[in-house]
Design an enzyme around this catalytic site. Sequence first.
Site, mmCIF file in Angstrom:
data_model
loop_
_atom_site.group_PDB
_atom_site.id
_atom_site.type_symbol
_atom_site.label_atom_id
_atom_site.label_comp_id
_atom_site.label_asym_id
_atom_site.label_seq_id
_atom_site.Cartn_x
_atom_site.Cartn_y
_atom_site.Cartn_z
ATOM 1 C CG HIS A 9 -6.049 -2.556 8.952
ATOM 2 N ND1 HIS A 9 -6.174 -1.249 9.374
ATOM 3 C CD2 HIS A 9 -4.724 -2.816 9.023
ATOM 4 C CE1 HIS A 9 -4.978 -0.776 9.678
ATOM 5 N NE2 HIS A 9 -4.085 -1.710 9.485
ATOM 6 C CG ASN B 16 -9.089 -1.899 12.163
ATOM 7 O OD1 ASN B 16 -8.143 -2.525 11.678
ATOM 8 N ND2 ASN B 16 -9.586 -0.811 11.601
ATOM 9 C CG ASP C 137 -0.347 -0.571 2.470
ATOM 10 O OD1 ASP C 137 0.885 -0.560 2.595
ATOM 11 O OD2 ASP C 137 -1.114 -1.034 3.341
ATOM 12 C CD GLU D 198 -9.033 0.604 7.885
ATOM 13 O OE1 GLU D 198 -8.959 -0.287 8.754
ATOM 14 O OE2 GLU D 198 -8.362 1.654 7.954
HETATM 15 C C1 F6R Z 1 1.333 -1.655 6.164
HETATM 16 C C2 F6R Z 1 0.043 -2.285 6.269
HETATM 17 C C3 F6R Z 1 -0.766 -2.289 7.516
HETATM 18 C C4 F6R Z 1 0.030 -2.652 8.760
HETATM 19 C C5 F6R Z 1 -0.864 -2.606 9.997
HETATM 20 C C6 F6R Z 1 -0.074 -2.833 11.275
HETATM 21 O O1 F6R Z 1 1.866 -1.778 4.870
HETATM 22 O O2 F6R Z 1 -0.397 -2.755 5.284
HETATM 23 O O3 F6R Z 1 -1.832 -3.184 7.368
HETATM 24 O O4 F6R Z 1 0.591 -3.928 8.613
HETATM 25 O O5 F6R Z 1 -1.504 -1.376 10.072
HETATM 26 O O6 F6R Z 1 0.758 -1.736 11.471
HETATM 27 P P1 F6R Z 1 1.899 -1.744 12.582
HETATM 28 O O7 F6R Z 1 2.872 -2.803 12.150
HETATM 29 O O8 F6R Z 1 2.514 -0.367 12.524
HETATM 30 O O9 F6R Z 1 1.254 -2.065 13.864
#
Ligand code: F6R
Length: 248
Positions: free
Chosen positions: A141, A139, A71, A146
Amino acid sequence: MRNIMKVYLLESPGRIARAVLEQIKETLSEIENPVLGLATGSTPLRLYGEMIRDYNNGGFSYKKVRTINLDEYVGLDGSHPQSYRYFMNENLFDHIDIKKENTFVPNGVAKDLDAECQRYSKLVSDNPPDIQILGIGSNGHIAFNEPGSSFDSTTRVVDLTENTIKDNSRFFDSIDEVPKQAISMGIKDIMKAKSIILIATGTSKAKALRRMLTEHYAEDSPASVLQMHKNVTIYADESAAHLIPEAF
Ligand code: F6R
């Protein structure tokens, strides 16, 4: 149909990073031109540190590897310190022997964002990762899919939830600076990977991890879609795993 997911409970994020690196090296070294799917955020930082350390010690070479990231924020170009392209260059690509032209991150400032999403989805279909690394949001995702995202979704522009904007504001000077949209690989795109490694560390991931593992898959928990993938390995530390029932 639910598939079996391998779940490894290791004592620390450092142990997890080393174990994941070993799995990556073992898998990619058997493939001529491997594709590695990568994530940003805090979770994979230790892994990237281990990859760099291993490379500097004469370990695995990334000369033949192509990478595809999940992303990118809409509106941030690769020179913006909070963009995911910048993050990947700083935390991994600039320190190993990968060719930059073999590293793919969505273009968050493309003039035609829909065309960029279609291009990226095709890139994933044409080059399904041999391994996709995933983190998980508090959450549930995965990438920026989401809760409520369709399991049939492909790469698209998504609105970030308040919860995710709050979670990610720690990387910005103020919450107002967090972009409200991102280009995200869709759930259907992610499921194309030949194998998936999801890493969950810290108490903030505990509820999401329990939900994805122990309840029926459904779109309110994007990560629960992994129950339907044939080759998933989950690495969790004690804090992330503490809500999983013992009998599980
Ligand atoms: C990042 C991504 C997100 C993260 C998720 C956890 O490329 O796709 O889904 O993996 O938000 O983020 P952290 O690792 O910062 O807790």
